[in-house]
Design an enzyme around this catalytic site. Structure first.
Site, PDB file in Angstrom:
ATOM      1  N   GLU A   1      32.996  17.727 -14.146  1.00  0.00           N
ATOM      2  CA  GLU A   1      32.637  17.619 -12.783  1.00  0.00           C
ATOM      3  C   GLU A   1      31.593  18.539 -12.631  1.00  0.00           C
ATOM      4  O   GLU A   1      31.992  19.800 -12.389  1.00  0.00           O
ATOM      5  CB  GLU A   1      33.877  17.886 -12.036  1.00  0.00           C
ATOM      6  CG  GLU A   1      33.496  17.316 -10.479  1.00  0.00           C
ATOM      7  CD  GLU A   1      34.630  17.952  -9.596  1.00  0.00           C
ATOM      8  OE1 GLU A   1      35.907  18.096 -10.200  1.00  0.00           O
ATOM      9  OE2 GLU A   1      34.615  17.966  -8.408  1.00  0.00           O
TER      10      GLU A   1
ATOM     11  N   ARG B   1      29.920  20.586  -9.667  1.00  0.00           N
ATOM     12  CA  ARG B   1      30.243  20.746  -8.397  1.00  0.00           C
ATOM     13  C   ARG B   1      29.001  21.251  -7.240  1.00  0.00           C
ATOM     14  O   ARG B   1      29.116  21.172  -6.004  1.00  0.00           O
ATOM     15  CB  ARG B   1      31.216  21.682  -7.977  1.00  0.00           C
ATOM     16  CG  ARG B   1      32.776  21.047  -8.894  1.00  0.00           C
ATOM     17  CD  ARG B   1      33.725  21.896  -8.613  1.00  0.00           C
ATOM     18  NE  ARG B   1      34.038  22.346  -7.173  1.00  0.00           N
ATOM     19  CZ  ARG B   1      34.926  21.641  -6.315  1.00  0.00           C
ATOM     20  NH1 ARG B   1      35.399  20.520  -6.827  1.00  0.00           N
ATOM     21  NH2 ARG B   1      35.242  21.940  -5.145  1.00  0.00           N
TER      22      ARG B   1
ATOM     23  N   ASP C   1       0.976  -1.169  -0.046  1.00  0.00           N
ATOM     24  CA  ASP C   1       0.097   0.071   0.009  1.00  0.00           C
ATOM     25  C   ASP C   1       0.883   1.138   0.057  1.00  0.00           C
ATOM     26  O   ASP C   1       1.475   1.413   0.852  1.00  0.00           O
ATOM     27  CB  ASP C   1      -0.970  -0.090   1.329  1.00  0.00           C
ATOM     28  CG  ASP C   1      -1.682   1.090   1.560  1.00  0.00           C
ATOM     29  OD1 ASP C   1      -1.614   2.123   0.504  1.00  0.00           O
ATOM     30  OD2 ASP C   1      -2.203   1.346   2.535  1.00  0.00           O
TER      31      ASP C   1
ATOM     32  N   GLU D   1      38.119  14.867   5.013  1.00  0.00           N
ATOM     33  CA  GLU D   1      37.932  16.087   4.021  1.00  0.00           C
ATOM     34  C   GLU D   1      38.551  17.275   4.983  1.00  0.00           C
ATOM     35  O   GLU D   1      39.040  17.238   5.940  1.00  0.00           O
ATOM     36  CB  GLU D   1      36.618  16.260   3.820  1.00  0.00           C
ATOM     37  CG  GLU D   1      36.018  16.045   2.199  1.00  0.00           C
ATOM     38  CD  GLU D   1      36.830  16.902   1.414  1.00  0.00           C
ATOM     39  OE1 GLU D   1      37.374  18.023   1.738  1.00  0.00           O
ATOM     40  OE2 GLU D   1      37.122  16.488  -0.005  1.00  0.00           O
TER      41      GLU D   1
ATOM     42  N   GLU E   1      30.941  11.861  -5.766  1.00  0.00           N
ATOM     43  CA  GLU E   1      31.791  12.165  -4.446  1.00  0.00           C
ATOM     44  C   GLU E   1      31.055  12.540  -3.274  1.00  0.00           C
ATOM     45  O   GLU E   1      31.068  13.884  -2.927  1.00  0.00           O
ATOM     46  CB  GLU E   1      33.065  13.293  -4.778  1.00  0.00           C
ATOM     47  CG  GLU E   1      33.816  12.721  -5.858  1.00  0.00           C
ATOM     48  CD  GLU E   1      35.166  13.844  -6.115  1.00  0.00           C
ATOM     49  OE1 GLU E   1      35.135  14.941  -5.700  1.00  0.00           O
ATOM     50  OE2 GLU E   1      35.932  13.559  -7.021  1.00  0.00           O
TER      51      GLU E   1
ATOM     52  N   GLU F   1      35.264  11.588   2.975  1.00  0.00           N
ATOM     53  CA  GLU F   1      34.681  11.414   1.775  1.00  0.00           C
ATOM     54  C   GLU F   1      35.109  10.093   1.286  1.00  0.00           C
ATOM     55  O   GLU F   1      36.167   9.654   1.675  1.00  0.00           O
ATOM     56  CB  GLU F   1      35.369  12.365   0.719  1.00  0.00           C
ATOM     57  CG  GLU F   1      34.784  12.078  -0.657  1.00  0.00           C
ATOM     58  CD  GLU F   1      35.497  13.202  -1.721  1.00  0.00           C
ATOM     59  OE1 GLU F   1      35.526  14.452  -1.466  1.00  0.00           O
ATOM     60  OE2 GLU F   1      35.965  12.798  -2.804  1.00  0.00           O
TER      61      GLU F   1
ATOM     62  N   HIS G   1      30.124  16.479  -5.325  1.00  0.00           N
ATOM     63  CA  HIS G   1      30.501  16.706  -6.735  1.00  0.00           C
ATOM     64  C   HIS G   1      30.477  15.432  -7.595  1.00  0.00           C
ATOM     65  O   HIS G   1      30.425  14.204  -7.254  1.00  0.00           O
ATOM     66  CB  HIS G   1      31.944  16.655  -6.719  1.00  0.00           C
ATOM     67  CG  HIS G   1      32.295  18.057  -5.855  1.00  0.00           C
ATOM     68  ND1 HIS G   1      33.534  18.186  -5.376  1.00  0.00           N
ATOM     69  CD2 HIS G   1      31.457  18.911  -4.984  1.00  0.00           C
ATOM     70  CE1 HIS G   1      33.644  19.120  -4.375  1.00  0.00           C
ATOM     71  NE2 HIS G   1      32.373  19.388  -4.276  1.00  0.00           N
TER      72      HIS G   1
ATOM     73  N   GLU H   1      30.368  13.722   0.302  1.00  0.00           N
ATOM     74  CA  GLU H   1      31.218  13.909   1.595  1.00  0.00           C
ATOM     75  C   GLU H   1      30.174  13.755   2.802  1.00  0.00           C
ATOM     76  O   GLU H   1      28.961  13.959   2.433  1.00  0.00           O
ATOM     77  CB  GLU H   1      31.412  15.430   1.592  1.00  0.00           C
ATOM     78  CG  GLU H   1      32.575  15.609   0.291  1.00  0.00           C
ATOM     79  CD  GLU H   1      32.971  16.891   0.003  1.00  0.00           C
ATOM     80  OE1 GLU H   1      34.208  17.210  -0.532  1.00  0.00           O
ATOM     81  OE2 GLU H   1      32.371  18.087   0.233  1.00  0.00           O
TER      82      GLU H   1
ATOM     83  N   ARG I   1      38.289  25.532  -8.629  1.00  0.00           N
ATOM     84  CA  ARG I   1      37.249  24.652  -7.813  1.00  0.00           C
ATOM     85  C   ARG I   1      36.091  25.715  -7.374  1.00  0.00           C
ATOM     86  O   ARG I   1      35.060  24.947  -6.964  1.00  0.00           O
ATOM     87  CB  ARG I   1      37.749  24.218  -6.606  1.00  0.00           C
ATOM     88  CG  ARG I   1      39.209  23.467  -6.940  1.00  0.00           C
ATOM     89  CD  ARG I   1      39.781  22.637  -5.571  1.00  0.00           C
ATOM     90  NE  ARG I   1      39.162  21.409  -5.595  1.00  0.00           N
ATOM     91  CZ  ARG I   1      39.543  20.285  -5.997  1.00  0.00           C
ATOM     92  NH1 ARG I   1      40.718  20.165  -6.889  1.00  0.00           N
ATOM     93  NH2 ARG I   1      39.396  18.822  -5.626  1.00  0.00           N
TER      94      ARG I   1
HETATM   95  N1  GLU Z   1      33.168  20.253   0.639  1.00  0.00           N
HETATM   96  C1  GLU Z   1      33.476  21.068  -0.570  1.00  0.00           C
HETATM   97  C2  GLU Z   1      32.040  21.568  -0.981  1.00  0.00           C
HETATM   98  O1  GLU Z   1      31.243  21.581  -0.258  1.00  0.00           O
HETATM   99  C3  GLU Z   1      34.145  20.495  -1.654  1.00  0.00           C
HETATM  100  C4  GLU Z   1      35.799  20.230  -1.119  1.00  0.00           C
HETATM  101  C5  GLU Z   1      36.464  19.614  -2.333  1.00  0.00           C
HETATM  102  O2  GLU Z   1      36.839  20.372  -3.286  1.00  0.00           O
HETATM  103  O3  GLU Z   1      36.540  18.305  -2.215  1.00  0.00           O
HETATM  104  O4  GLU Z   1      31.791  21.464  -2.102  1.00  0.00           O
HETATM  105 MG    MG Z   2      35.687  16.430  -1.643  1.00  0.00          MG
END
Ligand code: GLU
Ligand code: MG
Length: 444
Positions: free
Chosen positions: A332, A334, A49, A184, A127, A191, A240, A129, A312
């Protein structure tokens, strides 16, 4: 497959099979059957259900059928040997035999099917975290990191290392191809990455990783959280997501040896599509109130809609790799975080990218050498750089204006998703927070 799984369940001495699926928010649901009923589940599916599952509530359709995907069989490593349990992920069907439109796994399956006629496969390497936190004596849980380590630290805490090793071993035992685990940047933050695989398997793996880490941490008296920003002032937790598309010969069609960034026109189209839909994508890939407290300057999370090779802080990063390494050419993304439902997130990410390829949306230049944080609003506008939404409310408004992503989710999921998320947002907006009391009580 059928025979093999029944044999494995016997050898593993499994007493119960957990038939699992997720609701629209990504919460895992389980219907448990004694192993003796596995045959029935395989032949006819198991009726349940669905009316009280988040996003499934429609009384006239409450009877639903779970059909196990036997390839996802895995032992639950924390179940006691004398009550051994295994799980299989399931697809959900309606009594008339059609797929239930509110099943997030079905949404991703349909999104991936769009690639079938081109014989492409969408590969994902996430990835995730997370923080490992200690429980306080009080009833409330305060985020107290359970170690004092930092990025990639080896010796700062043997305890954290021991727990992480145990998590990695358990996940490997469940079929995840673990590539790396590390501390991390933040205290208590970790991670664990697994090898890229097709989007459906990758989403199954994210679900597996999250609940396994939570269950095993709990056995150690710890809390594992995938909340995007559990602690003010330090890095939050992202997920990411590395993406590429392979053709039927297994060639990476994002790769072009002649291009400056080794990217093909298809890759540029994909990147442009995700940038064009980014503000609406946010509602699904960063779907909680708390997600937007991570997407702020200074904590390695992206804020601007742009791409770059090494920067980044860009929303899409093209990780550098040795020239000619075709297989590792990837984009990637992010800004997703691990509070998302990975089935829905990967589905909308794919349709955004495909839209860019199909419409041949031009890809803006990368922002490699520009310091976007120092740019004024007008300079950003000059470079055509927009910002990700600042709140869940803003992201939901954007999603509402995005017919492509809405179509991918389908009207059923879209409505249920917006209903759940709007109420989350509205509730948050009307709550009076500690910060407000501290800031205004005596000054106002
Ligand atoms: N913790 C970071 C985020 O919030 C990324 C750190 C990393 O580059 O792995 O995206
Ligand atoms: Mg990371």
């Amino acid at each position: 497959m059928e025979k093999e799984i029944k044999q494995r369940a016997k050898e593993d001495n499994v007493k119960f099979i957990c038939l699992q699926f997720t609701d629209i928010t990504g919460a895992v649901k389980s219907v448990d059957i004694p192993t003796g009923r596995l045959q029935v589940a395989i032949e006819d599916g198991i009726w349940f259900d669905g009316s009280s599952v988040e996003g499934f509530a429609r009384i006239q359709e409450s009877d639903m059928r779970l059909i196990p995907d036997l390839e996802t069989y895995a032992l639950l490593p924390w179940s006691r040997p004398e009550r051994r349990r295994a799980r299989v992920f399931c697809d959900i069907y309606l009594p008339d035999g059609t797929p239930f439109p509110g099943d997030p796994r079905g949404v991703l399956k349909r999104a991936v099917e769009q690639l079938a006629n081109r014989h492409w496969s969408y590969n994902i390497g996430p990835e995730p975290e997370f923080f490992l936190l200690r429980k306080n004596d009080s009833d409330t849980i305060h985020p107290v990191p359970h170690d004092v380590g930092g990025y990639f630290d080896f010796s700062a805490s043997d305890e954290a290392q021991r727990v992480r090793t145990e998590l990695m071993l358990a996940l490997a035992g469940m079929g995840l191809e673990i590539e790396m685990g590390h501390h991390e940047v933040s205290r208590g933050q970790h991670e664990i990455d697994f090898r890229y695989t097709d989007a459906l398997r990758a989403a199954d793996n994210v679900v597996t990783l999250k609940y396994t880490i939570k269950a095993l941490a709990a056995q150690q008296g710890l809390i594992a959280t995938f909340m995007p920003k559990p602690i003010y002032g330090i890095n939050g937790s992202g997920m990411h997501t590395h993406q590429s598309i392979f053709d039927r010969e297994g060639r990476n069609i994002f790769f072009d040896p002649e291009d400056e960034y080794y990217l093909s026109p298809i890759a540029y189209g994909f990147i442009a599509g995700q940038m064009a839909h980014a503000r609406a994508l946010a509602a699904v890939v960063a779907p909680t109130v708390n997600s937007y407290k991570r997407i702020v300057p200074g904590h390695e999370a992206p804020i601007y809609v742009c791409w770059a090779q090494s920067n980044r802080s860009a929303m899409i990063r093209i990780p550098s790799h040795s020239p000619g390494r075709e297989a590792s050419t990837r984009a990637e993304l992010r800004f997703p975080d691990p509070s998302c439902n990975p089935y829905l997130a990967f589905a909308v990410m794919l349709s955004a990218g495909l839209d860019g390829i199909e419409q041949e949306i031009p890809c803006p230049p990368p922002v490699n050498d520009l310091n976007i944080y120092e740019m004024s609003k007008s300079e950003l506008a000059e470079h055509g750089i927009t910002q990700l939404p600042g709140s869940l409310g803003e992201a939901l408004d954007e999603l509402d204006r995005d017919p492509i992503l809405k179509q991918t989710l389908g009207p059923y999921i879209y409505e249920a998703f917006v209903r759940a998320k709007r109420s989350e947002w509205d509730e948050y907006c009307t709550r009076v927070m500690d910060w407000e009391v501290a800031y205004y009580l005596e000054t106002a």
